[in-house]
Design a protein around this motif. Sequence first.
Motif, mmCIF file in Angstrom:
data_model
loop_
_atom_site.group_PDB
_atom_site.id
_atom_site.type_symbol
_atom_site.label_atom_id
_atom_site.label_comp_id
_atom_site.label_asym_id
_atom_site.label_seq_id
_atom_site.Cartn_x
_atom_site.Cartn_y
_atom_site.Cartn_z
ATOM 1 N N LEU A 64 0.845 -1.193 0.000
ATOM 2 C CA LEU A 64 0.000 0.000 0.000
ATOM 3 C C LEU A 64 0.880 1.242 0.000
ATOM 4 N N VAL A 65 0.271 2.359 -0.347
ATOM 5 C CA VAL A 65 0.935 3.661 -0.254
ATOM 6 C C VAL A 65 -0.033 4.620 0.423
ATOM 7 N N LEU A 66 0.381 5.191 1.544
ATOM 8 C CA LEU A 66 -0.424 6.214 2.217
ATOM 9 C C LEU A 66 0.013 7.570 1.688
ATOM 10 N N VAL A 67 -0.938 8.323 1.156
ATOM 11 C CA VAL A 67 -0.634 9.584 0.484
ATOM 12 C C VAL A 67 -1.278 10.735 1.263
ATOM 13 N N TYR A 68 -0.411 11.582 1.853
ATOM 14 C CA TYR A 68 -0.878 12.761 2.587
ATOM 15 C C TYR A 68 -0.650 13.986 1.702
ATOM 16 N N HIS A 69 -1.691 14.820 1.562
ATOM 17 C CA HIS A 69 -1.604 15.921 0.599
ATOM 18 C C HIS A 69 -2.357 17.142 1.125
ATOM 19 N N ARG A 70 -1.759 18.300 0.890
ATOM 20 C CA ARG A 70 -2.440 19.566 1.178
ATOM 21 C C ARG A 70 -2.139 20.528 0.038
ATOM 22 N N GLU A 71 -3.190 21.080 -0.528
ATOM 23 C CA GLU A 71 -3.023 22.084 -1.576
ATOM 24 C C GLU A 71 -2.290 23.300 -1.007
ATOM 25 N N GLY A 72 -1.259 23.755 -1.706
ATOM 26 C CA GLY A 72 -0.494 24.908 -1.253
ATOM 27 C C GLY A 72 0.725 24.552 -0.434
ATOM 28 N N GLY A 73 0.861 23.259 -0.052
ATOM 29 C CA GLY A 73 2.058 22.848 0.675
ATOM 30 C C GLY A 73 1.771 22.322 2.069
ATOM 31 N N LEU A 74 2.550 21.313 2.488
ATOM 32 C CA LEU A 74 2.411 20.733 3.819
ATOM 33 C C LEU A 74 3.150 21.577 4.847
ATOM 34 N N SER A 75 2.556 21.716 6.010
ATOM 35 C CA SER A 75 3.229 22.406 7.110
ATOM 36 C C SER A 75 4.007 21.378 7.931
ATOM 37 N N SER A 76 4.855 21.861 8.823
ATOM 38 C CA SER A 76 5.603 20.945 9.700
ATOM 39 C C SER A 76 4.643 20.149 10.581
ATOM 40 N N ALA A 77 3.537 20.790 10.978
ATOM 41 C CA ALA A 77 2.538 20.083 11.789
ATOM 42 C C ALA A 77 1.884 18.963 10.979
ATOM 43 N N ASP A 78 1.649 19.217 9.683
ATOM 44 C CA ASP A 78 1.075 18.182 8.813
ATOM 45 C C ASP A 78 1.997 16.971 8.729
ATOM 46 N N ARG A 79 3.290 17.237 8.517
ATOM 47 C CA ARG A 79 4.239 16.128 8.382
ATOM 48 C C ARG A 79 4.357 15.338 9.687
ATOM 49 N N ALA A 80 4.314 16.040 10.808
ATOM 50 C CA ALA A 80 4.386 15.356 12.103
ATOM 51 C C ALA A 80 3.136 14.507 12.335
ATOM 52 N N ALA A 81 1.975 15.049 11.968
ATOM 53 C CA ALA A 81 0.728 14.303 12.146
ATOM 54 C C ALA A 81 0.701 13.059 11.263
ATOM 55 N N ALA A 82 1.208 13.192 10.037
ATOM 56 C CA ALA A 82 1.244 12.046 9.128
ATOM 57 C C ALA A 82 2.160 10.954 9.672
ATOM 58 N N ALA A 83 3.358 11.356 10.151
ATOM 59 C CA ALA A 83 4.303 10.379 10.693
ATOM 60 C C ALA A 83 3.730 9.671 11.913
ATOM 61 N N GLU A 84 3.054 10.427 12.774
ATOM 62 C CA GLU A 84 2.457 9.836 13.973
ATOM 63 C C GLU A 84 1.356 8.846 13.605
ATOM 64 N N GLN A 85 0.562 9.199 12.598
ATOM 65 C CA GLN A 85 -0.524 8.313 12.187
ATOM 66 C C GLN A 85 0.008 7.008 11.590
ATOM 67 N N VAL A 86 1.040 7.110 10.755
ATOM 68 C CA VAL A 86 1.629 5.903 10.160
ATOM 69 C C VAL A 86 2.227 5.018 11.242
ATOM 70 N N ALA A 87 2.866 5.614 12.224
ATOM 71 C CA ALA A 87 3.429 4.832 13.332
ATOM 72 C C ALA A 87 2.325 4.123 14.104
ATOM 73 N N ASP A 88 1.198 4.793 14.295
ATOM 74 C CA ASP A 88 0.064 4.181 14.991
ATOM 75 C C ASP A 88 -0.481 2.992 14.196
ATOM 76 N N ILE A 89 -0.567 3.148 12.879
ATOM 77 C CA ILE A 89 -1.018 2.041 12.029
ATOM 78 C C ILE A 89 -0.056 0.868 12.125
ATOM 79 N N ASP A 90 1.240 1.178 12.165
ATOM 80 C CA ASP A 90 2.264 0.139 12.274
ATOM 81 C C ASP A 90 2.098 -0.642 13.576
ATOM 82 N N ARG A 91 1.865 0.066 14.683
ATOM 83 C CA ARG A 91 1.718 -0.599 15.988
ATOM 84 C C ARG A 91 0.492 -1.509 16.014
ATOM 85 N N LYS A 92 -0.594 -1.051 15.414
ATOM 86 C CA LYS A 92 -1.854 -1.794 15.519
ATOM 87 C C LYS A 92 -1.969 -2.931 14.505
ATOM 88 N N LEU A 93 -1.318 -2.800 13.358
ATOM 89 C CA LEU A 93 -1.490 -3.795 12.298
ATOM 90 C C LEU A 93 -0.226 -4.561 11.965
#
Length: 691
Positions: A64-93
Amino acid sequence: MRRIAVPWGVLALWVAVLALAGPFAGKLGDVQHNRAVDYLPASADSTQVAKIQDRLPGGETTELVLVYHREGGLSSADRAAAAEQVADIDRKLSLVRTPEGVPSRSGDTVMYPVASTGPGQDEKARDAFVNDVRDLAHDTGAGLSVDVGGPGALATDASEVYQSLDGPLLYTTVAVVALLLILIYRSPFLWLVPLAVAGVADFLSMGVAYGLNQAFGTTISGQSQGVMTILVFGAGTDYALLIVARYREELRRFERPYDAMRAALRGCGPAVLASSATVAAGLLCLLAADLNSSRGMGPLGAVGVLCALVAMLTLLPAVLVLLGRRVFWPLVPAFGSRPKERRSLFTAMGSSAGRRPLTVLGVGAVLLGALALGAFALPGSLKQEDSFTDRPDSVVAMRTLAAAYPEASSQPITVIAPTGKATEAVATARDTDGVTDVTRGRSGSGWTEINVVAKAAPQTAAETATIEALRDGLDGRGAYVGGPSAEQLDLKDTNARDRLVVVPIVLAAVLLILVVLLRSLVAPLLLLAAVVAVWGAALGIGGLVFGPLFGFEGTDPGLGLLSFVFLVALGVDYGIFLMHRMREEVLGGAPTGAAALTALRTTGAVIASAGLVLAATFAVLTSMPLVQLVELGFVIAVGVLLDTFLVRTYLVTSASYALGRKVWWPGPLSRRLPGAPAAPPAEEPALTRTP
């Protein structure tokens, strides 16, 4: 007494048959497979890769490929939230790997390739895993979107679409056939009988198809099962139209329905048997295909046609006899009555073809040839992500990736090499033009998995060149190149091979059957030339509308072969009815030209009704959410209409009129001199139009 016992005995036999088939019919969905690799031949590289992956630790990998996207550019908070979410998916699955996110150069997207071997090759487990990932990969804030793409997500979306087809496809087909039968019969009751019998035949065909899978391993896919249902209702209703039309005629000659039905079956039964045998034989030629999906569709299509035939020759007559004349209300055919004489549309059409046969033939040939040129406008091969008529989550993700990462592929190519030659294979892959990254993956059972990333986007000409270069470089080293893009390439190549093999076999088989039935060589060649011309014209019309009108971005590689087999088999089916009637008239002493016009006048309405029903049932596929089904249904429906209202009505009739006795060459009918005593009429069907 027998007049009552026989129909009731037939009903009792059918109840017993359905009781036996019932437990198996319900299991057909359980053996349905819709993975691309399930369609491929055993010899394909990508098939070998999938089989070896199943034996590696953890089994087949769901990527699979998880694709995080924001029109106009990702903020540092966006990148941190994406990384945290992927880590959570890794722990649970418990994902196999969770690499660091790969940001796009534009800064508006970050992708996380993830995978799991948990589902293995179980499609239901794979779908459950993908849906679990989607549940956990939720939008993390206003404007930040997350979509799940990759091969596993595309496969899950395709599987869910196929699994959802059975109900809508069946209901829509039943509704379409019911509406047409009401319009044709103009009776509030009669239409229910053939429709119910077709439903029984469909249920039986499902049980027989499951038996074929268990006994011979016949491939069952959502596409083949859907086409089988279409054939049961389409072909079955066609046979019902012919039988009911003849039965209505015989009810005017016989007082008892039982006697009338016996006469009707003696009259039209041979033609129905011959036409169904021709269709089944044409479909069974698909057994020569190397592609599992095509090879599996042949037996399933034949099962659908033969189950429809058996039901319409046994169950339908029994029910009609038990219901008696009243089933035709309000247009009840009274004993001893005569149908009203009406000027038939087909009489006028036949007369126009007979006045200037060569002109009609020439204009028709030019028209079909011009339409066939549209085939050159067919879009290229259909990509996996473009196979949906709408945009599921996986397609949205893949298109976002294509726009954000134009310089690299988001879908790795998988190389499986013997463990002893893995290092050499890695070096070869790195030296291959078009490759940007190579990493070693799992090892086991004597094999090593190698992931290769191409520079080009998935399923483009550049990536195809990279895959072919990889295969050339690894040739002789015992390695195989697979993955989703390689599977699509193998599908395309195998379809091309199958066309070269299956098309001549279909033509030869159908020609042989027609020669035996019509005792002629010219007439069968005429019918074959007509249906091939119809196929070319139908494909051409598809080329004119698929891209500009429907917005399709590709053509299913199997469209040419499958549409050819169906249109040749089904088109010749109608040709048999017309030519049988023409031959009967000639045996009765009529000149061939007059016989052609009489055949058109007497069979035209029934064949037109049958053609409308068959075209409408295949047109149901155009309402389905998969491009390959829409394309197949459209081409076959258009081809059937062209065959019914142009080729059979004008071209075959005008050609027969122009050729005269030569149309029966080298049979005895071609040598009969004008004025010679006519042979007694053969016991062949005398088809009549529906009053």
